[in-house]
Write a protein that holds these residues in place. Structure first.
Motif, PDB file in Angstrom:
ATOM      1  N   PRO A 171       0.862  -1.439   0.475  1.00 56.47           N
ATOM      2  CA  PRO A 171      -0.092   0.306   0.090  1.00 56.47           C
ATOM      3  C   PRO A 171       0.854   1.851  -0.128  1.00 56.47           C
ATOM      4  N   THR A 172       1.812   1.788   0.681  1.00 51.24           N
ATOM      5  CA  THR A 172       2.988   2.939   0.958  1.00 51.24           C
ATOM      6  C   THR A 172       4.286   2.127  -0.102  1.00 51.24           C
ATOM      7  N   ARG A 173       4.147   1.451  -0.907  1.00 50.40           N
ATOM      8  CA  ARG A 173       5.218   1.164  -1.792  1.00 50.40           C
ATOM      9  C   ARG A 173       6.704   1.133  -0.919  1.00 50.40           C
ATOM     10  N   LEU A 174       7.030   0.724   0.144  1.00 54.47           N
ATOM     11  CA  LEU A 174       7.878   1.076   0.872  1.00 54.47           C
ATOM     12  C   LEU A 174       8.736   0.149   0.913  1.00 54.47           C
ATOM     13  N   HIS A 175       9.895   0.000   1.326  1.00 50.21           N
ATOM     14  CA  HIS A 175      10.966  -1.276   1.470  1.00 50.21           C
ATOM     15  C   HIS A 175      10.997  -1.011   3.140  1.00 50.21           C
ATOM     16  N   LEU A 176       9.930  -2.342   3.368  1.00 52.82           N
ATOM     17  CA  LEU A 176      10.680  -2.065   5.255  1.00 52.82           C
ATOM     18  C   LEU A 176      11.494  -2.912   5.926  1.00 52.82           C
ATOM     19  N   SER A 177      12.354  -4.262   5.736  1.00 55.30           N
ATOM     20  CA  SER A 177      13.017  -4.877   5.873  1.00 55.30           C
ATOM     21  C   SER A 177      13.776  -6.056   4.982  1.00 55.30           C
ATOM     22  N   THR A 178      15.256  -6.212   5.577  1.00 62.38           N
ATOM     23  CA  THR A 178      15.788  -6.621   4.822  1.00 62.38           C
ATOM     24  C   THR A 178      16.054  -8.244   5.417  1.00 62.38           C
ATOM     25  N   PHE A 179      16.233  -9.109   5.330  1.00 58.62           N
ATOM     26  CA  PHE A 179      16.493 -10.926   5.723  1.00 58.62           C
ATOM     27  C   PHE A 179      17.491 -11.370   4.650  1.00 58.62           C
ATOM     28  N   TYR A 180      18.898 -11.452   6.088  1.00 65.07           N
ATOM     29  CA  TYR A 180      19.758 -12.699   5.159  1.00 65.07           C
ATOM     30  C   TYR A 180      20.352 -13.959   5.960  1.00 65.07           C
ATOM     31  N   PRO A 181      19.994 -14.594   5.417  1.00 70.38           N
ATOM     32  CA  PRO A 181      20.359 -15.843   5.831  1.00 70.38           C
ATOM     33  C   PRO A 181      21.441 -16.217   7.042  1.00 70.38           C
ATOM     34  N   GLN A 182      21.345 -16.692   7.534  1.00 71.56           N
ATOM     35  CA  GLN A 182      22.946 -16.975   8.988  1.00 71.56           C
ATOM     36  C   GLN A 182      23.813 -17.626   8.067  1.00 71.56           C
ATOM     37  N   HIS A 183      24.910 -17.298   8.416  1.00 72.05           N
ATOM     38  CA  HIS A 183      26.410 -17.518   8.137  1.00 72.05           C
ATOM     39  C   HIS A 183      26.552 -18.267   7.933  1.00 72.05           C
ATOM     40  N   ARG A 184      26.548 -19.655   7.193  1.00 70.07           N
ATOM     41  CA  ARG A 184      28.402 -20.970   7.056  1.00 70.07           C
ATOM     42  C   ARG A 184      28.469 -21.196   5.890  1.00 70.07           C
ATOM     43  N   ASP A 185      29.199 -21.827   6.352  1.00 68.71           N
ATOM     44  CA  ASP A 185      30.812 -22.077   5.035  1.00 68.71           C
ATOM     45  C   ASP A 185      29.808 -23.121   4.135  1.00 68.71           C
ATOM     46  N   ARG A 186      30.043 -21.999   2.519  1.00 71.46           N
ATOM     47  CA  ARG A 186      29.655 -22.271   1.511  1.00 71.46           C
ATOM     48  C   ARG A 186      30.110 -23.430   0.498  1.00 71.46           C
ATOM     49  N   LEU A 187      29.482 -23.841  -0.325  1.00 73.18           N
ATOM     50  CA  LEU A 187      30.607 -24.967  -1.543  1.00 73.18           C
ATOM     51  C   LEU A 187      30.480 -23.895  -2.732  1.00 73.18           C
ATOM     52  N   GLY A 188      29.844 -23.349  -2.666  1.00 69.38           N
ATOM     53  CA  GLY A 188      29.956 -22.384  -4.062  1.00 69.38           C
ATOM     54  C   GLY A 188      29.751 -20.883  -3.645  1.00 69.38           C
ATOM     55  N   PRO A 189      29.961 -19.992  -4.496  1.00 70.98           N
ATOM     56  CA  PRO A 189      29.337 -18.724  -4.189  1.00 70.98           C
ATOM     57  C   PRO A 189      28.168 -18.198  -4.198  1.00 70.98           C
ATOM     58  N   PHE A 190      27.258 -18.854  -5.276  1.00 69.99           N
ATOM     59  CA  PHE A 190      25.816 -19.007  -5.107  1.00 69.99           C
ATOM     60  C   PHE A 190      24.914 -20.091  -4.367  1.00 69.99           C
ATOM     61  N   SER A 191      25.716 -20.684  -3.204  1.00 63.81           N
ATOM     62  CA  SER A 191      24.589 -21.813  -2.348  1.00 63.81           C
ATOM     63  C   SER A 191      24.155 -20.937  -1.253  1.00 63.81           C
ATOM     64  N   SER A 192      24.148 -20.131  -1.227  1.00 67.47           N
ATOM     65  CA  SER A 192      22.587 -19.258  -0.292  1.00 67.47           C
ATOM     66  C   SER A 192      21.855 -18.093  -1.117  1.00 67.47           C
ATOM     67  N   ALA A 193      22.097 -18.571  -2.605  1.00 67.12           N
ATOM     68  CA  ALA A 193      21.017 -17.966  -3.096  1.00 67.12           C
ATOM     69  C   ALA A 193      19.765 -18.429  -2.938  1.00 67.12           C
ATOM     70  N   VAL A 194      18.858 -17.403  -3.319  1.00 66.18           N
ATOM     71  CA  VAL A 194      17.533 -17.621  -2.456  1.00 66.18           C
ATOM     72  C   VAL A 194      17.101 -18.524  -3.817  1.00 66.18           C
ATOM     73  N   SER A 195      15.885 -19.451  -3.250  1.00 66.08           N
ATOM     74  CA  SER A 195      15.125 -20.747  -4.389  1.00 66.08           C
ATOM     75  C   SER A 195      13.999 -21.057  -4.258  1.00 66.08           C
ATOM     76  N   GLY A 196      13.610 -20.082  -3.080  1.00 59.39           N
ATOM     77  CA  GLY A 196      12.162 -20.180  -2.892  1.00 59.39           C
ATOM     78  C   GLY A 196      11.351 -19.379  -1.836  1.00 59.39           C
ATOM     79  N   ILE A 197      10.401 -18.498  -1.769  1.00 56.87           N
ATOM     80  CA  ILE A 197       9.871 -17.965  -1.505  1.00 56.87           C
ATOM     81  C   ILE A 197       8.252 -18.018  -0.689  1.00 56.87           C
ATOM     82  N   ILE A 198       7.657 -18.314   0.718  1.00 53.29           N
ATOM     83  CA  ILE A 198       6.454 -18.627   1.177  1.00 53.29           C
ATOM     84  C   ILE A 198       6.382 -17.108   2.226  1.00 53.29           C
ATOM     85  N   LEU A 199       5.732 -16.339   1.224  1.00 53.10           N
ATOM     86  CA  LEU A 199       4.669 -15.645   2.124  1.00 53.10           C
ATOM     87  C   LEU A 199       3.097 -15.321   2.279  1.00 53.10           C
TER      88      LEU A 199
END
Length: 444
Positions: A171-199
């Protein structure tokens, strides 16, 4: 509104129980009509109205239900009186518009009218266009790629290649917040890329390629937490993730025989593992960790406790209630499927093929509802209950999936698209410069 002028109809508003008096015909006496027909109670008339409206929506289209109701309400004043029943409009809203909760309007009648007007606006290209802006958090945002979009009644969530999910208040077109996944060792540069969202409601659930699932209540009282720790070595790459408040379903590629994982969305308990849908795409799945490859597969949860998933040559239907034993129904498509343009909504799935045809199927039995021919170059698509939306060559087009007709194209050209989504009111797309476009058909 005037009552029927036929000599075989009378107003029965004074008959007992608030029902209507049904008369036999013009050649019968009034006493015979009363003795043979009696009173039709309001619950019967309400059930009749729902039946007629739903039948019209299924045979002609959802917008046709309004004319069917208008015809019923014109029979007489007593039949018209059922239009004041909130239960009637609740049943109609749920049956025709698949609305489970009253959230947008104060009464079920207002909700139904609003949904009808929004669908009519969708058909006639009446919308407001806006872009959603957010403040970059670091110097790497210039190279971001939006991987997933999700819509609810008041919010939009966008998931990016760096693992961030940005939440917007529509309704306001405003950016409310940004959520980042918890950090841990990754197997590749895109292993933390978002693959799906339920809202849904005030709850955000999102998954990343390494199999992690995070969730948060964005009402300010629940911080982001990791609900499931992924095991990419043993499970494969989580290439797509979807669901609702009741189910979470992950589509994996990389390990044979482990294409699907199903969770109870309320308890977060893993209830089923298995499936071979993505076995041929195992190598492509592993490559997604190191490069932004094409879309391997899609998974959607639909009505009736079912999920439907696809790769480039197969579609599988899952019955989610068969806990512990994964039940699949598979169908092959020799023409090839444009995976990025595949989508499912309610109990329908849109399956576009590489030859430029799109078939709309009912998920339960995969029977064909309609088909239409798309323009060449379509690479992304989505759908709501009545319309299909496709992107190709910088142009977004809209199709009537109840009749299989091309309707129009959006006035705005957005460049290269990398995510596209629609619901009954909105269409949202993100292009390669991370600009999020929003089209609102319900601004009435």
């Amino acid at each position: 509104m005037s009552t029927s002028s036929s000599s075989s109809s009378t107003q029965g508003g004074d008959s007992g129980g608030g029902g209507a008096e049904l008369e036999a015909g013009p050649s019968s006496s009034r006493s015979r009509m009363r003795s043979s027909n009696g009173v039709w109670p309001e619950p019967f008339l309400e059930a009749l109205a729902v039946h007629v409206a739903v039948d019209a929506s299924r045979t002609i289209g959802r917008l046709a239900a309004a004319q069917a109701l208008f015809n019923i309400f014109q029979v007489c004043s007593t039949w018209r009186a059922i239009s004041r029943s909130d239960l009637l409009w609740q049943n109609l809203a749920r049956s025709i518009w698949n609305v489970g909760d009253l959230v947008l309007r104060e009464s079920w009648r207002e909700e139904y009218v609003y949904r009808h007007r929004t669908a009519a606006a969708f058909r006639s290209r009446r919308y407001e266009h806006a872009t959603l802006q957010f403040v970059p958090t670091d110097n790497n945002d210039d190279g971001l790629s939006c991987r997933r979009l999700a819509l609810s009644d008041h919010h939009l969530a966008a998931g990016f290649s760096d693992g961030a999910v940005r939440l917007f208040h529509i309704p306001t077109r405003l950016h409310l917040s940004t959520f980042y996944p918890q950090h841990r060792d990754r197997l590749g540069p895109f292993s933390s890329a978002v693959s799906g969202i339920i809202l849904f409601h005030a709850r955000l659930v999102f998954a990343t390629l390494d199999g992690d699932i995070h969730m948060a209540a964005f009402n300010g009282f629940s911080p982001l937490r990791r609900a499931h720790l992924g095991d990419v070595v043993n499970d494969g790459v989580l290439v797509d993730f979807g669901g609702c408040h009741r189910w979470w379903v992950g589509l994996y590629a990389g390990v044979p025989g482990r294409a699907f994982r199903i969770w109870n969305g309320e308890t977060e308990e893993l209830v089923s593992v298995g499936g071979r849908l993505t076995d041929p795409e195992a190598v492509m799945g592993w490559h997604m960790l190191t490069e932004l490859t094409g879309i391997i597969g899609r998974i959607r949860v639909v009505s009736g406790d079912m999920a439907v998933a696809c790769t480039e040559d197969r579609v599988v239907v899952l019955h989610l209630l068969s806990l512990g034993a994964l039940e699949e129904r598979e169908e092959e498509f020799q023409e090839g499927i444009v995976v990025g343009a595949f989508d499912a909504y309610n109990d329908f799935a849109m399956v576009p093929d590489a030859q430029g045809a799109a078939i709309v199927r009912r998920v339960g039995g995969m029977e064909e509802v309609c088909r239409f021919t798309m323009r060449e170059g379509v690479s992304f698509g989505c759908m709501n209950g009545g319309y299909g939306v496709t992107w190709g060559g910088g142009v977004i087009r809209v199709w009537d999936i109840e009749r299989g007709q091309y309707l129009y194209r959006f006035r705005e050209r957005i460049g290269e698209c990398n995510a596209l989504i629609a619901d009954e009111r909105f269409v949202a797309a993100c292009c390669d410069d991370a600009t999020i476009h929003l089209w609102d058909f319900g601004a009435q």
